[in-house]
Design a protein around this motif. Structure first.
Motif, PDB file in Angstrom:
ATOM      1  N   TYR A 257     -25.223  -6.032  -9.938  1.00  0.00           N
ATOM      2  CA  TYR A 257     -25.679  -6.546 -11.381  1.00  0.00           C
ATOM      3  C   TYR A 257     -24.065  -6.883 -12.124  1.00  0.00           C
ATOM      4  O   TYR A 257     -23.201  -5.909 -12.153  1.00  0.00           O
ATOM      5  CB  TYR A 257     -26.385  -5.584 -11.914  1.00  0.00           C
ATOM      6  CG  TYR A 257     -28.082  -5.504 -11.493  1.00  0.00           C
ATOM      7  CD1 TYR A 257     -28.741  -6.179 -11.973  1.00  0.00           C
ATOM      8  CD2 TYR A 257     -28.065  -4.471 -10.553  1.00  0.00           C
ATOM      9  CE1 TYR A 257     -29.973  -6.461 -11.398  1.00  0.00           C
ATOM     10  CE2 TYR A 257     -29.251  -4.361  -9.964  1.00  0.00           C
ATOM     11  CZ  TYR A 257     -30.390  -5.133 -10.520  1.00  0.00           C
ATOM     12  OH  TYR A 257     -31.475  -5.066  -9.990  1.00  0.00           O
ATOM     13  N   ASP A 258     -24.193  -8.000 -12.842  1.00  0.00           N
ATOM     14  CA  ASP A 258     -22.990  -8.154 -13.702  1.00  0.00           C
ATOM     15  C   ASP A 258     -22.642  -7.047 -14.672  1.00  0.00           C
ATOM     16  O   ASP A 258     -23.735  -6.510 -15.297  1.00  0.00           O
ATOM     17  CB  ASP A 258     -22.859  -9.458 -14.487  1.00  0.00           C
ATOM     18  CG  ASP A 258     -22.887 -10.822 -13.479  1.00  0.00           C
ATOM     19  OD1 ASP A 258     -22.436 -10.419 -12.531  1.00  0.00           O
ATOM     20  OD2 ASP A 258     -23.498 -11.931 -13.924  1.00  0.00           O
ATOM     21  N   ASP A 259     -21.170  -6.632 -14.906  1.00  0.00           N
ATOM     22  CA  ASP A 259     -21.049  -5.625 -15.639  1.00  0.00           C
ATOM     23  C   ASP A 259     -19.553  -6.109 -16.476  1.00  0.00           C
ATOM     24  O   ASP A 259     -18.667  -6.029 -15.438  1.00  0.00           O
ATOM     25  CB  ASP A 259     -20.990  -4.254 -15.015  1.00  0.00           C
ATOM     26  CG  ASP A 259     -20.558  -3.097 -15.931  1.00  0.00           C
ATOM     27  OD1 ASP A 259     -20.911  -3.233 -17.032  1.00  0.00           O
ATOM     28  OD2 ASP A 259     -20.122  -2.064 -15.472  1.00  0.00           O
ATOM     29  N   LYS A 260     -19.735  -6.276 -17.665  1.00  0.00           N
ATOM     30  CA  LYS A 260     -18.069  -6.390 -18.334  1.00  0.00           C
ATOM     31  C   LYS A 260     -17.824  -5.068 -19.046  1.00  0.00           C
ATOM     32  O   LYS A 260     -18.580  -4.668 -19.824  1.00  0.00           O
ATOM     33  CB  LYS A 260     -18.643  -7.461 -19.362  1.00  0.00           C
ATOM     34  CG  LYS A 260     -19.072  -9.033 -18.903  1.00  0.00           C
ATOM     35  CD  LYS A 260     -19.029  -9.883 -20.196  1.00  0.00           C
ATOM     36  CE  LYS A 260     -19.445 -11.275 -19.444  1.00  0.00           C
ATOM     37  NZ  LYS A 260     -18.598 -12.050 -18.615  1.00  0.00           N
ATOM     38  N   GLN A 261     -16.504  -5.021 -18.398  1.00  0.00           N
ATOM     39  CA  GLN A 261     -15.966  -3.461 -18.879  1.00  0.00           C
ATOM     40  C   GLN A 261     -14.762  -3.805 -19.714  1.00  0.00           C
ATOM     41  O   GLN A 261     -14.138  -4.978 -19.371  1.00  0.00           O
ATOM     42  CB  GLN A 261     -15.578  -2.898 -17.463  1.00  0.00           C
ATOM     43  CG  GLN A 261     -16.770  -2.395 -16.795  1.00  0.00           C
ATOM     44  CD  GLN A 261     -16.528  -1.279 -15.730  1.00  0.00           C
ATOM     45  OE1 GLN A 261     -15.169  -1.037 -15.576  1.00  0.00           O
ATOM     46  NE2 GLN A 261     -17.322  -1.020 -14.779  1.00  0.00           N
ATOM     47  N   ASP A 262     -14.785  -3.205 -20.884  1.00  0.00           N
ATOM     48  CA  ASP A 262     -13.703  -3.358 -21.526  1.00  0.00           C
ATOM     49  C   ASP A 262     -12.884  -1.916 -21.615  1.00  0.00           C
ATOM     50  O   ASP A 262     -13.779  -0.692 -21.978  1.00  0.00           O
ATOM     51  CB  ASP A 262     -14.006  -3.516 -23.209  1.00  0.00           C
ATOM     52  CG  ASP A 262     -14.410  -4.879 -23.100  1.00  0.00           C
ATOM     53  OD1 ASP A 262     -13.652  -5.721 -23.282  1.00  0.00           O
ATOM     54  OD2 ASP A 262     -15.399  -5.114 -23.575  1.00  0.00           O
ATOM     55  N   MET A 263     -11.702  -1.786 -21.386  1.00  0.00           N
ATOM     56  CA  MET A 263     -11.048  -0.275 -21.287  1.00  0.00           C
ATOM     57  C   MET A 263      -9.831  -0.198 -22.068  1.00  0.00           C
ATOM     58  O   MET A 263      -8.993  -1.239 -21.962  1.00  0.00           O
ATOM     59  CB  MET A 263     -10.564  -0.306 -19.640  1.00  0.00           C
ATOM     60  CG  MET A 263     -11.745  -0.167 -18.635  1.00  0.00           C
ATOM     61  SD  MET A 263     -11.460  -0.616 -16.996  1.00  0.00           S
ATOM     62  CE  MET A 263     -11.353  -2.155 -17.015  1.00  0.00           C
ATOM     63  N   PHE A 264      -9.792   0.704 -22.928  1.00  0.00           N
ATOM     64  CA  PHE A 264      -8.714   0.882 -23.739  1.00  0.00           C
ATOM     65  C   PHE A 264      -8.008   2.313 -23.506  1.00  0.00           C
ATOM     66  O   PHE A 264      -8.736   3.299 -23.076  1.00  0.00           O
ATOM     67  CB  PHE A 264      -9.089   0.887 -25.239  1.00  0.00           C
ATOM     68  CG  PHE A 264      -7.975   1.246 -26.233  1.00  0.00           C
ATOM     69  CD1 PHE A 264      -7.097   0.282 -26.586  1.00  0.00           C
ATOM     70  CD2 PHE A 264      -8.047   2.479 -26.892  1.00  0.00           C
ATOM     71  CE1 PHE A 264      -6.122   0.713 -27.628  1.00  0.00           C
ATOM     72  CE2 PHE A 264      -7.020   2.843 -27.712  1.00  0.00           C
ATOM     73  CZ  PHE A 264      -6.114   1.865 -27.933  1.00  0.00           C
ATOM     74  N   SER A 265      -6.730   2.405 -23.355  1.00  0.00           N
ATOM     75  CA  SER A 265      -5.921   3.676 -23.246  1.00  0.00           C
ATOM     76  C   SER A 265      -4.793   3.763 -24.104  1.00  0.00           C
ATOM     77  O   SER A 265      -4.289   2.744 -24.511  1.00  0.00           O
ATOM     78  CB  SER A 265      -5.465   3.693 -21.829  1.00  0.00           C
ATOM     79  OG  SER A 265      -4.602   4.812 -21.643  1.00  0.00           O
ATOM     80  N   PHE A 266      -4.766   4.920 -24.824  1.00  0.00           N
ATOM     81  CA  PHE A 266      -3.766   5.182 -25.671  1.00  0.00           C
ATOM     82  C   PHE A 266      -3.163   6.595 -25.464  1.00  0.00           C
ATOM     83  O   PHE A 266      -3.652   7.503 -24.988  1.00  0.00           O
ATOM     84  CB  PHE A 266      -4.257   5.411 -27.288  1.00  0.00           C
ATOM     85  CG  PHE A 266      -3.184   5.933 -28.114  1.00  0.00           C
ATOM     86  CD1 PHE A 266      -2.374   5.079 -28.646  1.00  0.00           C
ATOM     87  CD2 PHE A 266      -3.055   7.272 -28.514  1.00  0.00           C
ATOM     88  CE1 PHE A 266      -1.087   5.500 -29.419  1.00  0.00           C
ATOM     89  CE2 PHE A 266      -2.193   7.708 -29.417  1.00  0.00           C
ATOM     90  CZ  PHE A 266      -1.351   6.676 -30.151  1.00  0.00           C
ATOM     91  N   ARG A 267      -1.714   6.617 -25.364  1.00  0.00           N
ATOM     92  CA  ARG A 267      -0.897   7.573 -24.920  1.00  0.00           C
ATOM     93  C   ARG A 267       0.340   7.811 -25.861  1.00  0.00           C
ATOM     94  O   ARG A 267       1.062   6.953 -26.200  1.00  0.00           O
ATOM     95  CB  ARG A 267      -0.263   7.364 -23.501  1.00  0.00           C
ATOM     96  CG  ARG A 267       0.774   8.676 -22.993  1.00  0.00           C
ATOM     97  CD  ARG A 267       1.240   8.281 -21.725  1.00  0.00           C
ATOM     98  NE  ARG A 267       0.358   8.537 -20.656  1.00  0.00           N
ATOM     99  CZ  ARG A 267       0.862   8.662 -19.301  1.00  0.00           C
ATOM    100  NH1 ARG A 267       2.108   8.537 -19.255  1.00  0.00           N
ATOM    101  NH2 ARG A 267       0.044   8.692 -18.397  1.00  0.00           N
ATOM    102  N   CYS A 268       0.535   9.312 -26.365  1.00  0.00           N
ATOM    103  CA  CYS A 268       1.515   9.299 -27.195  1.00  0.00           C
ATOM    104  C   CYS A 268       2.380  10.932 -26.757  1.00  0.00           C
ATOM    105  O   CYS A 268       1.430  11.778 -26.321  1.00  0.00           O
ATOM    106  CB  CYS A 268       1.106   9.304 -28.501  1.00  0.00           C
ATOM    107  SG  CYS A 268       0.213  10.547 -29.219  1.00  0.00           S
ATOM    108  N   GLY A 269       3.520  10.827 -26.714  1.00  0.00           N
ATOM    109  CA  GLY A 269       4.269  12.455 -26.348  1.00  0.00           C
ATOM    110  C   GLY A 269       5.530  12.366 -26.697  1.00  0.00           C
ATOM    111  O   GLY A 269       6.272  11.392 -27.333  1.00  0.00           O
ATOM    112  N   LEU A 270       6.110  13.318 -26.012  1.00  0.00           N
ATOM    113  CA  LEU A 270       7.653  13.656 -26.064  1.00  0.00           C
ATOM    114  C   LEU A 270       8.312  13.740 -24.729  1.00  0.00           C
ATOM    115  O   LEU A 270       7.698  14.527 -23.940  1.00  0.00           O
ATOM    116  CB  LEU A 270       7.866  15.069 -27.089  1.00  0.00           C
ATOM    117  CG  LEU A 270       9.271  15.504 -27.147  1.00  0.00           C
ATOM    118  CD1 LEU A 270      10.069  14.398 -27.946  1.00  0.00           C
ATOM    119  CD2 LEU A 270       9.232  16.656 -27.938  1.00  0.00           C
TER     120      LEU A 270
END
Length: 315
Positions: A257-270
């Protein structure tokens, strides 16, 4: 612990070798690892400067992960195991550097090709005490599920980066790259089986998918402080035209079955850097990362928040 000690030994040897032999010969590099309890990411970047303004670069990244569970809602005894392996390579034959003035500002753009190969294997053996999957009369029997996926992705890669010195020993760096489109080939095999007494529970399906998706975008900002500290922020976004295998309407077969995926990633650090800025340096980093995945087929939005450590060296 043994894996980390081995990696530190490799970093030390690699640092000595490159500091002594290649720091003045046009080579730069970045290598590291991000170990987690159930996964690990290792990466290497090697760049060679042919002239003051032209370079070639190779990025390689290898990701592994394993997930084991013994408790699954709705089943008495369960055994679940999932493994994934991902190999990625960015081949950039032409990286062009230029400066707007003599104040230390550095800009560059790059063109190249990205490839990715991934493999996922899932196995579940479930004791169906409630008859969630098996026929009435066969409650309390086992059934198994296997799911195998292999995917290959190829894409053009366009990149831009800048280094801008600021007052008081502060340096600002920015890096952005994009796959304006990418081609994915997916092969999947899924099967359910049980030796139930009423009728053989044996269903399987194969799914071959070839799709063009767009886009993939990555933006990274870094702020170097006094050559020993670095603040890092990284954002990525990916849209993927995908397929999920599930039961057909008659529940007698498995289809895609068709599946449109939107993937977001956020990273912050030292990051903390040890060593001379003009030679190879040891790097240690701590980041907080947020991953969000939205699936059109499952109609769900999942979020995974976690702390990540990074151990590496760079030149």
């Amino acid at each position: 612990m043994k894996r980390l000690l081995s990696f530190f030994a490799l970093l030390f040897i690699f640092q000595l070798a490159l500091s002594a032999q290649t720091a003045g010969e046009g080579f730069t590099f970045d290598m590291g690892t991000e170990p987690e309890p159930t996964s690990n990411v290792s990466y290497v970047m090697i760049q060679y400067g042919w002239t003051d303004s032209a370079s070639s670069r190779l990025d390689v990244r290898y990701t592994t992960g394993t997930n084991d569970e013994e408790t699954i809602e709705g089943y008495d005894t369960a055994s679940y195991n999932a493994k994934h392996r991902v190999f990625e390579a960015d081949i950039l034959p032409y990286v062009r550097y230029f400066s707007m003035d003599e104040s230390g500002h550095e800009f560059c753009w790059s063109v190249g090709l990205s490839i990715q190969h991934s493999k996922e294997n899932e196995f579940a053996g479930l004791f169906d005490v409630n008859g969630l999957m098996l026929d009435p009369g066969d409650e309390g029997k086992y059934f198994t599920m296997t799911d195998e996926k292999r995917a290959f992705i190829i894409a053009p890669r366009l990149g831009f980066s800048a280094k801008i010195p600021l007052p008081h020993n502060i340096g600002l760096s920015a890096e952005c790259f994009v796959h304006p489109f990418y081609f994915m080939s997916l092969k999947q095999n899924m099967a359910y089986h049980s030796d139930q007494t009423t009728s053989l529970f044996d269903y399987s399906g194969n799914n071959d998918v070839s799709r063009i998706s767009s886009p993939y975008i990555s933006v990274k900002l870094s702020l170097d402080l006094f050559s020993n500290f670095r603040l890092v922020t990284l954002c990525t976004y990916q849209h993927l035209d995908f397929q999920q295998m599930d039961w057909a309407d008659d529940f007698n077969s498995l289809v895609g079955y068709d599946d449109k995926q939107d993937m977001f990633s956020f990273r912050c650090g030292l990051e903390l850097l040890s060593g001379n800025a003009k030679s190879a340096r040891i790097r240690g980093g701590v980041y907080y990362q947020i991953d969000v995945n939205k699936s059109s087929y499952l109609n769900t939005t999942t979020e995974n928040n976690r702390w990540i450590i990074n151990l590496g060296t760079e030149l």
